[in-house]
Design a protein around this motif. Structure first.
Motif, PDB file in Angstrom:
ATOM      1  N   ASN A  97       0.837  -1.209   0.000  1.00  0.00           N
ATOM      2  CA  ASN A  97       0.000   0.000   0.000  1.00  0.00           C
ATOM      3  C   ASN A  97       0.870   1.256   0.000  1.00  0.00           C
ATOM      4  OD1 ASN A  97      -2.343   1.540   0.010  1.00  0.00           O
ATOM      5  ND2 ASN A  97      -2.607   1.469   2.236  1.00  0.00           N
ATOM      6  N   GLY A 116      -0.853   4.131  -1.328  1.00  0.00           N
ATOM      7  CA  GLY A 116      -2.015   4.677  -0.619  1.00  0.00           C
ATOM      8  C   GLY A 116      -3.324   4.389  -1.329  1.00  0.00           C
ATOM      9  N   PHE A 146      -4.600   1.233  -1.880  1.00  0.00           N
ATOM     10  CA  PHE A 146      -5.164  -0.079  -1.590  1.00  0.00           C
ATOM     11  C   PHE A 146      -6.137  -0.003  -0.413  1.00  0.00           C
ATOM     12  CE2 PHE A 146      -5.102  -4.190   0.653  1.00  0.00           C
ATOM     13  CZ  PHE A 146      -5.766  -4.909  -0.321  1.00  0.00           C
ATOM     14  N   PHE A 147      -7.286  -0.595  -0.633  1.00  0.00           N
ATOM     15  CA  PHE A 147      -8.314  -0.667   0.402  1.00  0.00           C
ATOM     16  C   PHE A 147      -8.871  -2.078   0.396  1.00  0.00           C
ATOM     17  CE2 PHE A 147      -7.913   3.586  -1.064  1.00  0.00           C
ATOM     18  CZ  PHE A 147      -7.974   4.372   0.081  1.00  0.00           C
ATOM     19  N   ARG A 148      -9.347  -2.543   1.527  1.00  0.00           N
ATOM     20  CA  ARG A 148      -9.911  -3.884   1.594  1.00  0.00           C
ATOM     21  C   ARG A 148     -11.419  -3.841   1.417  1.00  0.00           C
ATOM     22  NH1 ARG A 148      -5.973  -7.513   2.764  1.00  0.00           N
ATOM     23  NH2 ARG A 148      -4.226  -6.774   4.023  1.00  0.00           N
TER      24      ARG A 148
HETATM   25  C1  LIG Z   1      -3.735   2.448   2.301  1.00  0.00           C
HETATM   26  O1  LIG Z   1      -3.289   3.782   2.436  1.00  0.00           O
HETATM   27  C2  LIG Z   1      -4.337   4.750   2.461  1.00  0.00           C
HETATM   28  C3  LIG Z   1      -3.677   6.120   2.471  1.00  0.00           C
HETATM   29  O2  LIG Z   1      -2.802   6.215   3.525  1.00  0.00           O
HETATM   30  C4  LIG Z   1      -5.225   4.512   3.666  1.00  0.00           C
HETATM   31  O3  LIG Z   1      -6.273   5.450   3.699  1.00  0.00           O
HETATM   32  C5  LIG Z   1      -5.783   3.100   3.570  1.00  0.00           C
HETATM   33  O4  LIG Z   1      -6.572   2.807   4.681  1.00  0.00           O
HETATM   34  C6  LIG Z   1      -4.658   2.091   3.446  1.00  0.00           C
HETATM   35  N1  LIG Z   1      -5.212   0.756   3.211  1.00  0.00           N
HETATM   36  C7  LIG Z   1      -5.135  -0.242   4.077  1.00  0.00           C
HETATM   37  C8  LIG Z   1      -5.759  -1.517   3.682  1.00  0.00           C
HETATM   38  O5  LIG Z   1      -4.601  -0.108   5.171  1.00  0.00           O
END
Ligand SMILES: *[C@@H]1O[C@H](CO)[C@@H](O)[C@H](O)[C@H]1NC(C)=O
Ligand SMILES: *[C@@H]1O[C@H](CO)[C@@H](O)[C@H](O)[C@H]1NC(C)=O
Length: 504
Positions: free
Chosen positions: A355, A358, A360-362
């Motif tokens: 990530n 920034g 990547f989201f689940r």
């Molecule tokens: C990945 O990074 C973004 C930006 O910092 C953040 O908002 C997001 O929650 C992060 N994703 C995970 C899965 O932690």
């Protein structure tokens, strides 16, 4: 494939030092009101077509784009070993088909210290017959690239260039360029994600920022239909978000006609992984892992829908209506309502993912709340007619005027049935090849759009084997390939959607 590079405030200082006042270039002919000056470009990803072996492999794309009214492909390149081979083939095919092309340097792969190398790459192609020239200068563009030394590009190019990069107002040096591309074709939060209340930068606001920064130089305005990407830990470029899309393809074309920019760039022809392609699924390409949400999701209806809008734009008309010569219905929808829960099988829920971007989201894609559970319909009509839409158990009819009109109805699980009647006669009717379901197709959250049309396409558009190569990578459940029209085709398709019923 693409990560967005944040415009860095630190670049601004360097840019100011590098561009002394008084070095302003001559302003080009910016008369966007003159129809003869207006051109439509389409962003084409070279990075995803390494499987093309001959110029002929590009011919269908060149011909299709040209017939649509697209003047040139912006060939997006990185630094892959096959880039030159594919550029050679694309330039050759374009020349064979009366199309134009130009290079768009992708600064995810190039860096801003490479001005001379970029100029040298320009020199390699600038004198080919298919090179797009404006005012007899070779057009060169980019994705990102604020801060690159434009003077180094110009001197290494060995020919006059028309440099219209994707610099950002407030970051890039707009004195050094001849025009600019705005990439942000979607309402956003100013930080490359979907807007939230209070953090909402519309596409139109982006237009205004570019027009102001360009101060009369030509603007390449973006037009896109969708944005959804859903890469999990199965690839190194994990990213998972949407921009609000819904009726964007219709609304944005209306906006373009009102704005009347000198140039338009359709985003994109073939970036399948970000779901903003208008090329057929069958257009030859490899699989970056996006096939999980691209399979069975043709967008050809959007390509067709843009045809009269492109004609109207080029004629400097603010209305599309007199450019509609046949009755057509274009419809689209996501294949599942957004509350369907796929957490237990979705690719983004498993394991680790990088990530550093920034992005990547689940689970459900970031920004999914900005998408509505609706079926969207655009009617292109030569005279008024009644549109009937049946989405599962929901049913609604609309009185549509001549010209282009947009409607929507709440998404219903089940069959999607459309008809157009005029003077008591059914002139178009059909059942979509894609049902809306409340299950997780291939186990994932798929927020891509299925786009259909009436009259229906004569053949079912399918991903080819190379475009499906990474389908199963990371999936938790079996994922049958190319199911469109194959699952109980008798039941789905008995009323032969491609037939034009002429009433009695
Ligand atoms: C990945 O990074 C973004 C930006 O910092 C953040 O908002 C997001 O929650 C992060 N994703 C995970 C899965 O932690
Ligand atoms: C952003 O602003 C546009 C234009 O006013 C509006 O249509 C849209 O709903 C807004 N989006 C969000 C998430 O607030």
């Amino acid at each position: 494939m693409k990560k967005y590079i944040q415009p860095l405030l630190t670049l601004v200082l360097g840019v100011l030092i590098a561009s002394p006042v008084g070095a302003l270039p001559v302003i080009e002919n910016t008369d966007a009101a003159d129809p003869g000056n207006r051109l439509v470009f389409c962003h084409f990803m070279i990075g995803i077509v390494s499987n093309r072996q001959s110029a002929a492999d590009y011919d269908a794309d060149m011909q299709r784009a040209k017939s649509l009214g697209i003047d040139a492909f912006a060939l997006n390149i990185g630094v892959d070993s096959y880039t030159d081979r594919e550029l050679d083939l694309a330039y050759e095919s374009a020349a064979n088909n009366g199309m134009k092309v130009f290079i768009s340097f992708d600064f995810n792969w190039y860096n801003i210290g490479q001005g001379s190398a970029i100029g040298a790459k320009v020199q390699q192609y600038a004198n080919r017959p298919a090179q797009l020239r404006i005012n007899n200068k070779a057009v060169v563009s980019s994705f990102a690239g604020d801060g690159v030394a434009v003077n180094l590009i110009r001197s290494a190019a060995g020919t006059d260039i028309f440099f219209a990069p994707n610099f950002h107002p407030g970051s890039g040096d707009f004195n050094a360029i001849d025009g600019a591309l705005n990439w942000m074709a979607w309402d956003n939060n100013g930080n490359n994600k979907a807007p939230t209340p209070g953090h909402n930068v519309t596409v139109a606001q982006g237009d205004q920022a570019y027009v102001a920064a360009l101060a009369g130089k030509p603007y390449i305005a973006p037009a896109s239909g969708w944005f959804f990407t859903h890469f999990g830990g199965e690839v190194s470029y994990s990213k998972n978000w949407v921009f609000p899309s819904d009726l964007l393809w219709f609304n944005r074309w209306q906006e373009i006609l009102e704005l009347g920019p000198r140039f338009v760039e359709i985003v994109t022809w073939n970036d399948y992984g970000e779901s903003h392609y208008i090329a057929p699924l069958s257009s030859p390409h490899t699989d970056d892992g996006g096939s999980k949400w691209v399979m069975d999701m043709p967008h050809n209806g959007w390509l067709e829908m843009s045809r009269p809008f492109i004609a109207a734009y080029k004629a400097a008309s603010t209305s599309v209506n007199s450019y509609i010569n046949e009755d057509q219905l274009i419809y689209w929808y996501r294949p599942t309502p957004k509350d369907v829960n796929c957490d237990s099988t979705d690719t983004t829920m498993k394991g680790n993912a990088d990530n550093s971007s920034g992005n990547f989201f689940r689970g459900r894609p970031n920004g999914y709340e900005t998408m509505e559970d609706k079926v969207f319909v655009v009617s292109l009509l030569t005279s008024p007619a009644t549109i009937e839409v049946q989405s599962g158990a929901n049913e609604q009819s609309f009185a549509a005027q001549a010209g282009a009109n947009a409607f929507s109805i709440p998404m219903g699980v089940g069959k999607q049935i459309f008809s157009v009647t005029r003077d008591g006669h059914t002139i178009l009717s059909g059942t979509s090849l894609k049902d809306i379901v409340d299950t997780c197709i291939c186990g994932i959250y798929n927020f891509n759009a299925y786009v259909g049309m009436l009259p229906a396409e004569p053949t079912i558009d399918r991903l080819q084997p190379a475009g499906l190569a990474a389908l199963s990578q990371g999936l938790s459940v079996p994922c049958p390939t190319n199911t469109l029209g194959a699952i109980s085709s008798a039941a789905v398709n008995t009323d032969a959607p491609r037939d034009l019923s002429c009433g009695d």
